[in-house]
Design a protein around this motif. Structure first.
Motif, mmCIF file in Angstrom:
data_model
loop_
_atom_site.group_PDB
_atom_site.id
_atom_site.type_symbol
_atom_site.label_atom_id
_atom_site.label_comp_id
_atom_site.label_asym_id
_atom_site.label_seq_id
_atom_site.Cartn_x
_atom_site.Cartn_y
_atom_site.Cartn_z
ATOM 1 N N ASP A 286 0.855 -1.189 0.000
ATOM 2 C CA ASP A 286 0.000 0.000 0.000
ATOM 3 C C ASP A 286 0.891 1.240 0.000
ATOM 4 O OD1 ASP A 286 -1.938 1.923 0.272
ATOM 5 O OD2 ASP A 286 -2.530 1.360 2.314
ATOM 6 N N VAL A 287 0.749 2.045 -1.032
ATOM 7 C CA VAL A 287 1.594 3.222 -1.184
ATOM 8 C C VAL A 287 1.043 4.437 -0.439
ATOM 9 C CG1 VAL A 287 0.539 4.250 -3.249
ATOM 10 C CG2 VAL A 287 3.013 4.355 -2.946
ATOM 11 N N THR A 288 -0.179 4.326 0.084
ATOM 12 C CA THR A 288 -0.884 5.492 0.626
ATOM 13 C C THR A 288 -0.086 6.301 1.645
ATOM 14 O OG1 THR A 288 -3.015 4.420 0.219
ATOM 15 C CG2 THR A 288 -3.000 6.283 1.743
ATOM 16 N N PRO A 289 0.484 5.690 2.690
ATOM 17 C CA PRO A 289 1.201 6.525 3.673
ATOM 18 C C PRO A 289 2.363 7.306 3.056
ATOM 19 C CG PRO A 289 0.845 4.304 4.523
ATOM 20 C CD PRO A 289 0.498 4.270 3.074
ATOM 21 N N PHE A 290 3.039 6.713 2.095
ATOM 22 C CA PHE A 290 4.176 7.366 1.450
ATOM 23 C C PHE A 290 3.724 8.525 0.564
ATOM 24 C CE2 PHE A 290 5.305 2.977 2.310
ATOM 25 C CZ PHE A 290 6.568 3.076 2.885
ATOM 26 N N GLU A 291 2.647 8.294 -0.192
ATOM 27 C CA GLU A 291 2.212 9.339 -1.112
ATOM 28 C C GLU A 291 1.617 10.525 -0.365
ATOM 29 O OE1 GLU A 291 -2.301 7.974 -2.418
ATOM 30 O OE2 GLU A 291 -0.659 7.755 -3.839
ATOM 31 N N ILE A 292 0.897 10.266 0.723
ATOM 32 C CA ILE A 292 0.338 11.380 1.490
ATOM 33 C C ILE A 292 1.460 12.200 2.115
ATOM 34 C CG2 ILE A 292 -1.063 11.995 3.500
ATOM 35 C CD1 ILE A 292 -2.866 9.634 2.863
ATOM 36 N N ALA A 293 2.478 11.514 2.640
ATOM 37 C CA ALA A 293 3.612 12.234 3.229
ATOM 38 C C ALA A 293 4.298 13.101 2.179
ATOM 39 C CB ALA A 293 4.600 11.244 3.833
ATOM 40 N N LYS A 294 4.474 12.559 0.997
ATOM 41 C CA LYS A 294 5.132 13.329 -0.056
ATOM 42 C C LYS A 294 4.276 14.500 -0.522
ATOM 43 C CE LYS A 294 6.621 13.788 -4.601
ATOM 44 N NZ LYS A 294 6.081 13.721 -5.957
ATOM 45 N N LEU A 295 2.981 14.259 -0.721
ATOM 46 C CA LEU A 295 2.090 15.331 -1.159
ATOM 47 C C LEU A 295 2.059 16.479 -0.156
ATOM 48 C CD1 LEU A 295 -0.943 13.337 -2.598
ATOM 49 C CD2 LEU A 295 0.326 15.103 -3.821
ATOM 50 N N ARG A 296 1.980 16.145 1.111
ATOM 51 C CA ARG A 296 1.820 17.190 2.124
ATOM 52 C C ARG A 296 3.144 17.826 2.542
ATOM 53 N NH1 ARG A 296 -2.907 14.802 6.198
ATOM 54 N NH2 ARG A 296 -4.446 14.356 4.555
ATOM 55 N N MET A 297 4.206 17.027 2.606
ATOM 56 C CA MET A 297 5.492 17.584 3.036
ATOM 57 C C MET A 297 6.231 18.242 1.865
ATOM 58 S SD MET A 297 6.106 17.000 6.398
ATOM 59 C CE MET A 297 7.820 16.603 6.800
ATOM 60 N N LEU A 298 6.446 17.485 0.798
ATOM 61 C CA LEU A 298 7.221 18.019 -0.320
ATOM 62 C C LEU A 298 6.368 18.891 -1.238
ATOM 63 C CD1 LEU A 298 9.809 16.165 -2.511
ATOM 64 C CD2 LEU A 298 8.136 17.678 -3.524
ATOM 65 N N ASN A 299 5.341 18.295 -1.831
ATOM 66 C CA ASN A 299 4.587 19.027 -2.847
ATOM 67 C C ASN A 299 3.916 20.269 -2.285
ATOM 68 O OD1 ASN A 299 3.802 15.788 -4.012
ATOM 69 N ND2 ASN A 299 5.139 17.197 -5.086
ATOM 70 N N ALA A 300 3.384 20.184 -1.086
ATOM 71 C CA ALA A 300 2.711 21.346 -0.492
ATOM 72 C C ALA A 300 3.690 22.478 -0.239
ATOM 73 C CB ALA A 300 2.018 20.956 0.811
#
Length: 496
Positions: A286-300
């Motif tokens: 499940d990639v969900t925890p990794f993608e949310i962390a990246k979206l909110r920490m890096l991309n945001a």
């Protein structure tokens, strides 16, 4: 070779020090990639070459431009699909020639060849980097946008499809009809739950054409989600010169990037896949925890820096992070507002991730243009920033820095920096958003006007009094000057 010659297969023996390995067997095409931009060539294509070198397999890539970009096709094919990756880091520049790209096509000119490949049983993966707007997705329902001109066209002319859902549906139907196992569809776009999102778009489109096709896709076609990460700016003349100096030949299409890269992939590939894990990819359930962390920490925070920088006059992210108060604000946002919203595996050190991100942003060798990152804000703001705000709001927690980020985007839509310099707005909703911004007579009116855009702001959030008031306060603070507002907001956070 002479200094005037171009990168080519014939000249590779003289470049043995610039390839990953002198041992190389030209592979058959096993991957078709839709959206052959810089990111794919610095990311998936490089991972794939490393995987083939380590474990073999016919995983050559056919890249496809969907915008009729024959210039890119012709430039790459003139070099036999070869190009160089120019890694720019604090330690210097390294240049590596990549060989995994076997063929490049341009829609609609190469339609017959594209569908020939998509029907070939040897093609086991079709990967995609077309940005969210390329999915032709209705953001309210998650289905295909049936009011989209391209979707309307493809439903009426399924044998002449032009959109991603149209192309994938037509290709999967053709394979189903002759009994060829379906390829896996692999999204590599910066989009939350990207595989599931693309599956819903394709399935809904296919079902509108033929209910049995939609059901078959739902049952038989894998759409694993991924999380991708690498800073890959647009190519400049300086990158071409770096490649020429290192190679001794001309490369018209080099790709600049940072040394860092990351790829997390849900391991669901019924027909097989390259051994990407040997190249450093993480294969997970499940990639969900990794993608949310990246979206909110890096991309945001990338988007936050981009919009504040466009207003303040910084051209590149490294310039913005070089401004101590801006760096401190981003550090504080990640520490106090974003990281607490994340639920990640114990092995994922969020504060170490924060520090690594700031160091990457500060890379002086990689001039990542703020204008490039600022594109398509209407698509990026909801998953990158509003998701954290909603989580903070639900927990009864403050989100001042995140509100400033959203307010900076609203002000950015006016198309003018603090010093009056104008810049274009590149966004699928640009006309509507810029008209709303231009007609707002005050910072508060700007907030009220754009909060009514439901494609960006869901009704519950747009009507939350705390959120509305926070945006109005932030918007008014920016009216006094962006860097003044940054200093003011920095004082809100604990000094760490």
């Amino acid at each position: 070779m002479t200094q005037n010659s171009s990168l080519s297969l014939a000249g590779l023996p003289a470049l043995s020090g610039r390839v990953l390995s002198a041992e190389w067997r030209a592979p058959a095409i096993g991957i078709v990639h839709l959206g052959i931009g810089n990111f794919h060539r610095a990311h998936e294509a490089l991972y794939t070459e490393e995987a083939m070198l380590a474990r073999g397999g016919d995983w050559g890539i056919c890249g496809v431009t969907l915008q009729g970009d024959v210039g890119k096709r012709d430039a790459l094919m003139a070099q036999d699909g070869l190009y160089s990756v120019v890694e720019r880091g604090p330690a210097g520049v390294s240049v590596t020639v990549v060989r995994s790209l076997v063929e490049v096509l341009a829609m609609p000119f190469d339609r017959v060849r594209l569908f020939e490949l998509l029907a070939d049983a040897r093609v086991k993966v079709v990967s995609v980097t077309v940005t969210e707007k390329g999915y032709c997705r209705d953001t309210k329902t998650g289905d295909a946008d049936f009011d989209h001109a391209g979707v309307i066209h493809d439903l009426a002319h399924p044998d002449n499809a032009t959109t991603v859902p149209g192309i994938l549906s037509a290709a999967l139907k053709a394979r189903r009809d002759v009994g060829t196992p379906p390829f896996t569809v692999l999204s590599c776009d910066n989009l939350s739950h990207n595989g599931a999102a693309l599956q819903r778009v394709v399935r809904s489109f296919a079902a509108r054409l033929d209910a049995t096709l939609g059901a078959w896709i739902a049952e038989h076609v894998a759409f694993p989600s991924t999380m991708v990460d690498r800073i890959v700016p647009a190519t400049t003349d300086a990158d071409r010169e770096s490649a020429r100096a290192a190679l001794g030949v001309t490369d018209d299409v080099p790709v600049p990037c940072e040394p860092f890269r990351q790829w997390v992939i849900e391991d669901r590939f019924p027909q097989g896949r390259p051994a990407w894990e040997v190249a450093g990819a993480q294969l997970v359930d499940d990639v969900t925890p990794f993608e949310i962390a990246k979206l909110r920490m890096l991309n945001a925070t990338h988007s936050t820096l981009a919009y504040l920088s466009m207003l303040a006059g910084f051209e590149a992210i490294s310039d913005a992070v070089g401004h101590a108060p801006l760096r401190a604000l981003i550090h504080a946002m990640m520490t106090h507002e974003i990281a607490p919203t994340l639920d990640v595996p114990a092995s994922f050190d969020l504060l170490a991730y924060r520090d690594a991100l700031l160091e990457r942003y500060a890379n002086p060798a990689l001039k990542h243009r703020c204008a490039q990152i600022a594109m398509d804000g209407s698509q990026k703001i909801p998953p990158r920033i509003l998701s954290s705000i909603s989580a903070r709001l639900d927990a009864g927690q403050s989100f001042d820095g995140l509100a400033l980020a959203v307010a900076a985007w609203l002000r950015f839509l006016r198309g003018r920096a603090d010093d009056g310099t104008s810049y274009p707005i590149s966004d699928p909703m640009a006309q509507r958003l810029t008209e709303l911004a231009a007609n707002a007579p005050s910072p508060e009116a700007l907030v009220t006007s754009i909060l009514g855009v439901r494609e960006v702001f869901p009704e519950a959030l747009a009507n939350a009094p705390v959120f509305v008031e926070s945006l109005k306060v932030a918007s008014k603070a920016l009216d006094a000057g962006t860097l003044i507002a940054v200093d003011e907001y920095l004082r809100i956070f604990p000094q760490t």
